[in-house]
Design an enzyme around this catalytic site. Structure first.
Site, PDB file in Angstrom:
ATOM      1  N   GLU A 182      16.676  37.202  72.889  1.00 13.91           N
ATOM      2  CA  GLU A 182      15.294  36.849  72.593  1.00 13.91           C
ATOM      3  C   GLU A 182      15.020  35.347  72.624  1.00 13.91           C
ATOM      4  O   GLU A 182      13.866  34.931  72.663  1.00 13.91           O
ATOM      5  CB  GLU A 182      14.916  37.414  71.224  1.00 13.91           C
ATOM      6  CG  GLU A 182      14.885  38.927  71.222  1.00 13.91           C
ATOM      7  CD  GLU A 182      14.788  39.504  69.825  1.00 13.91           C
ATOM      8  OE1 GLU A 182      13.671  39.886  69.424  1.00 13.91           O
ATOM      9  OE2 GLU A 182      15.817  39.577  69.141  1.00 13.91           O
TER      10      GLU A 182
ATOM     11  N   THR B 266      21.627  44.495  78.804  1.00 17.16           N
ATOM     12  CA  THR B 266      22.174  43.194  78.425  1.00 17.16           C
ATOM     13  C   THR B 266      23.635  43.001  78.807  1.00 17.16           C
ATOM     14  O   THR B 266      24.179  41.925  78.596  1.00 17.16           O
ATOM     15  CB  THR B 266      22.045  43.006  76.902  1.00 17.16           C
ATOM     16  OG1 THR B 266      22.733  44.077  76.247  1.00 17.16           O
ATOM     17  CG2 THR B 266      20.594  43.026  76.471  1.00 17.16           C
TER      18      THR B 266
ATOM     19  N   ASN C 163      29.919  36.182  78.139  1.00 20.95           N
ATOM     20  CA  ASN C 163      29.883  36.368  79.591  1.00 20.95           C
ATOM     21  C   ASN C 163      28.748  35.506  80.146  1.00 20.95           C
ATOM     22  O   ASN C 163      27.577  35.859  80.027  1.00 20.95           O
ATOM     23  CB  ASN C 163      29.647  37.836  79.943  1.00 20.95           C
ATOM     24  CG  ASN C 163      29.758  38.110  81.430  1.00 20.95           C
ATOM     25  OD1 ASN C 163      29.244  37.357  82.245  1.00 20.95           O
ATOM     26  ND2 ASN C 163      30.437  39.187  81.784  1.00 20.95           N
TER      27      ASN C 163
ATOM     28  N   LYS D  53      27.592  35.019  83.055  1.00 14.05           N
ATOM     29  CA  LYS D  53      26.737  35.643  84.070  1.00 14.05           C
ATOM     30  C   LYS D  53      25.629  36.471  83.420  1.00 14.05           C
ATOM     31  O   LYS D  53      24.448  36.329  83.767  1.00 14.05           O
ATOM     32  CB  LYS D  53      27.566  36.521  84.997  1.00 14.05           C
ATOM     33  CG  LYS D  53      26.760  37.163  86.122  1.00 14.05           C
ATOM     34  CD  LYS D  53      27.613  38.056  86.994  1.00 14.05           C
ATOM     35  CE  LYS D  53      28.568  37.250  87.835  1.00 14.05           C
ATOM     36  NZ  LYS D  53      29.325  38.091  88.814  1.00 14.05           N
TER      37      LYS D  53
ATOM     38  N   GLY E 295      14.314  47.456  77.092  1.00 12.25           N
ATOM     39  CA  GLY E 295      13.842  47.838  75.768  1.00 12.25           C
ATOM     40  C   GLY E 295      12.808  46.865  75.238  1.00 12.25           C
ATOM     41  O   GLY E 295      11.636  47.197  75.098  1.00 12.25           O
ATOM     42  N   PHE E 296      13.236  45.654  74.895  1.00 12.21           N
ATOM     43  CA  PHE E 296      12.364  44.547  74.465  1.00 12.21           C
ATOM     44  C   PHE E 296      11.630  44.826  73.159  1.00 12.21           C
ATOM     45  O   PHE E 296      10.697  44.123  72.816  1.00 12.21           O
ATOM     46  CB  PHE E 296      11.354  44.188  75.564  1.00 12.21           C
ATOM     47  CG  PHE E 296      11.973  44.060  76.928  1.00 12.21           C
ATOM     48  CD1 PHE E 296      12.869  43.038  77.204  1.00 12.21           C
ATOM     49  CD2 PHE E 296      11.697  44.973  77.921  1.00 12.21           C
ATOM     50  CE1 PHE E 296      13.464  42.925  78.449  1.00 12.21           C
ATOM     51  CE2 PHE E 296      12.295  44.877  79.175  1.00 12.21           C
ATOM     52  CZ  PHE E 296      13.178  43.847  79.438  1.00 12.21           C
TER      53      PHE E 296
END
Length: 733
Positions: free
Chosen positions: A700, A476, A627, A629, A247-248
């Site tokens: 971000e 994500t 998380n 990872k 998305g970004f």
């Protein structure tokens, strides 16, 4: 992760993603892969002027292509309701990428605006026919040259969500009186979104009910916008977005393709698919604004900042666009005695810009952190030491408390991990064979907060848990993180939790932006889990039982459920009011942010100017690491995106016509595997006590400060300062 956060259950463990197998085996269906009986295909025809009117459209040749069903233009398209007016009291009103009534007007507002839609039996016929549509125009004078428009910049309007400036003391006077002062100009170019999955829409009507498959960061807001444009109740629109290929920010707004696909489906009575080409994304989906920035710093000889001035000029479109908070980080990073921050805008006849990962801070940290590095050389003080000497104990502007401030520790740990002590301070003093070697550092900064979300949590007698919330999985690991949070909150195994998401028919989820989705959903999830546990305790007092399953079996109840939020219109307005009140209250009390420290090593060929980033270390404070990872992956991805911003990415806009000249990945260069060094990412792991579950946000943060760290390393290697991105070969030779 340090001992500040020790995983005791599912939270804090690097668990595999719940959607990992589905995606890696190709079983996941993305928007453009959905099909329906009788599916038709659409292609857009783009305007070739930046401003004016269409005087004629020649569509006969296009209509004659075998397989073409119709060619829609402003002369024959079904009517649309006007674009809703934006209001800070209704965040969904801000989701429109532009204010243009597509195919409802003969006016053209940017080069690339869709002026016709071809619908055909197959994509090849649609694309062939679209190339045959010819338009005639009456052009108007257009303003498209950003640099040339700098003198016309006007102060950016302020809002409760995005302040446009700030002031403490008299920074200009303090700058003039400072023993050591620098006054610098920086520029950054436009950037375009290049998500792995280009924008695509499949739209189907069932009577007056609309279903849209769309890769979006804002399922609920998309539904509200589509309902408004097509004059429908929101319940008659369904948006499905279970998988999003990146998305970004680019998929956080409704762009022409979405509206026109639904319009074409209504006009033809057929399901319609529109999959944008990479060039189509450049022509119709906004990117990052360019910027012109001034950073001026004054200091005493011992390095204490006496003045900080940071100003910016960015652009929006004449028919929309989102102002960039370029100076945000400059409000909070350094304990300057006097501060002046100003943001200005120019309006141009270009495709409106849109937030792009870390809007404002990504380009703002480049200028600020390069200026601080340059000041360190002027003072002959180590760049990290200069930052530590100016580390504030409270917010520099107003003395508000930091909810969590561990940036100094990030620098200390990062310097040790990276081997900063091996750096010799003089530029051009380090070599590896024929290569010049340089090391640079910069701060990462991104504000934190959270929206509101509706959610239901069901606990069944077999010990399983069902979490339902219409949030987005934009890559994500959101569903995995929420399953981990629910597992710990209800003391059940991680494998017992199933999360449903990606559908507007579910309880209303938040916008996936501002690095706030995880904390937002967690806030409602934790509240719902508390309600469930209270119900269980009440039930257990009547029935007895030591476990969830036993209590429910004894009560002869298959499951119990808890809800947070309301699906009514009044409930939605109440949620919005709660969000605005909490935002105002929190801003009065403290400053929240994720922070971090970047360390970069580069090699530069002294003859060719080739720059290679060879090593990277980042230490970040993102609150609770749900998380590790997926968090590492997010931060590495941000760093890679920052490497592109530093070294190669640049949208080239013709200053005469406003046309994007490099609308493809063959001409717009993003990092490939060979450009990416080993990236060492670690966390401090200290929860933020003011945030749900202690979560601050990671998505971000990674890109902020990256371009500055590269530029600072390049200066250390070569002795040359590059203040205009990207750092291309010609600027080093």
């Amino acid at each position: 992760m340090t001992t500040a956060q020790k995983p005791t259950g599912a939270v804090g463990k690097p668990l595999d993603r719940v959607d990992g197998k589905t995606k890696t085996t190709g079983a996941a269906e993305f928007a453009a892969e959905h099909t329906y009986p009788g599916l038709a295909h659409a292609a857009l025809v783009h305007a070739t002027i930046s401003r004016g009117r269409i005087t004629a459209l020649h569509t006969d040749d296009a209509s004659a292509v075998p397989g073409v069903i119709t060619v829609l233009t402003h002369r024959n398209a079904p009517p649309l309701e006007p674009v809703p007016k934006t209001s800070p009291l209704d965040l969904s009103s801000m989701v429109s990428g532009t204010s243009v009534d597509y195919l409802q007007t003969d006016e053209v507002y940017w080069d690339g605006q869709p002026i016709a839609v071809v619908v055909a039996e197959n994509a090849a016929a649609a694309n062939q026919a679209a190339a045959l549509v010819r338009a005639e125009y009456a052009p108007s004078e257009a303003a498209v040259d950003f640099t040339g428009a700098e003198a016309n910049a006007r102060p950016q309007p302020s809002s409760p969500i995005m302040p446009a400036g700030a002031k403490k003391g008299d920074a200009e006077e303090a700058l003039a009186a400072a023993p050591v002062a620098l006054d610098l100009r920086f520029t950054t170019p436009p950037h375009n979104h290049n998500a792995l999955e280009p924008h695509a829409t499949v739209a189907v009507w069932d009577g007056d009910r609309l279903t849209v498959h769309e890769p979006t960061q804002a399922i609920d807001w998309f539904r509200a916008h589509l309902a408004a444009r097509f004059g429908l109740p929101a319940d008659d629109v369904r948006v499905l977005s279970p998988f999003v290929g990146g998305g970004f920010g680019g998929k956080g707004a409704v762009w022409p393709g979405t509206i026109l696909t639904a319009l074409a489906a209504r006009a033809t009575g057929r399901p319609v698919r529109l999959a944008l080409s990479r060039e189509g994304v450049y022509r119709t989906v906004g990117g990052r604004t360019p910027s012109i920035q001034r950073v001026a710093v004054g200091a005493s000889h011992d390095g204490k900042l006496t003045a900080l001035v940071h100003t910016s000029v960015t652009r929006t479109g004449r028919v929309g666009g989102f102002p960039e908070p370029v100076t945000t980080q400059s409000q909070h990073l350094y304990a300057a005695e006097n501060i002046l921050l100003e943001q200005k805008l120019v309006r141009l006849d270009l495709l409106p810009n849109i937030p792009m990962r870390a809007p404002g801070e990504a380009i703002g940290t480049f200028a600020l952190e390069c200026a601080i590095d340059e000041l360190a050389y002027e003072l002959d003080i180590d760049p990290i030491e200069l930052r530590l000497r100016n580390e504030p104990e409270a917010n520099p502007l107003d003395g508000k408390e930091f909810s969590l401030r561990t940036l100094a520790e990030s620098y200390r740990q990062g310097a040790a991990r990276f081997g900063w002590h091996e750096r010799t301070p003089e530029p051009r003093s380090m070599r590896d064979g024929r290569w010049l070697v340089g090391m640079g550092a910069a701060s990462a900064y991104h504000p934190a907060g959270y929206f509101t979300a509706d959610i239901t949590v069901r606990l069944s007698a077999d010990g399983t848990v069902l979490v339902r919330c219409g949030f987005q999985e934009i890559g994500t690991g959101g569903a995995t993180a929420q399953a981990q949070i629910a597992a710990d909150a209800l003391s059940v195994p991680f494998q017992a939790v199933h999360v449903e998401y990606g559908d507007s028919a579910l309880p209303k989820g938040p916008f996936a932006g501002g690095s706030m989705q995880t904390a937002t959903v967690a806030a409602s999830l934790l509240e719902a889990c508390k309600k469930l546990k209270r119900s269980l305790r009440t039930m257990a007092r009547r029935t007895g039982g030591d476990s969830h399953e036993e209590v429910l079996r004894r009560a002869n109840v298959p499951h119990i459920e808890a809800k947070v939020g309301s699906s009514t219109q009044l409930g939605r307005k109440s949620d919005q009011a709660r969000f605005m009140l909490r935002l105002a209250r929190d801003r009065r009390r403290w400053v929240r942010a994720s922070t971090g420290a970047h360390f970069c090593q580069v090699r530069v060929d002294p003859d060719t100017g080739e720059v290679r980033v060879t090593r990277w270390t980042g230490v970040f404070s993102i609150g609770t690491v749900v998380n590790p990872k997926s968090a590492v992956s997010q931060l590495r991805g941000g760093i890679v995106m920052g490497l592109g911003m530093a070294l190669s990415e640049e949208t080239l806009v013709d200053p005469r016509t406003g046309r994007i000249m490099n609308p493809s990945l063959s001409e717009y260069h993003i990092p490939v595997h060979a450009d990416v060094p080993p990236i060492d990412v670690s966390f401090l792991g200290t929860p933020d006590p003011t945030m749900p579950g202690g979560i601050l946000g990671a998505g971000e943060l990674g890109i902020t400060g990256v371009a500055a760290a590269v530029a600072n390393a390049v200066h250390h290697a070569t002795g040359k300062r590059v203040r205009d991105l990207p750092i291309s070969v010609d600027k080093l030779l």
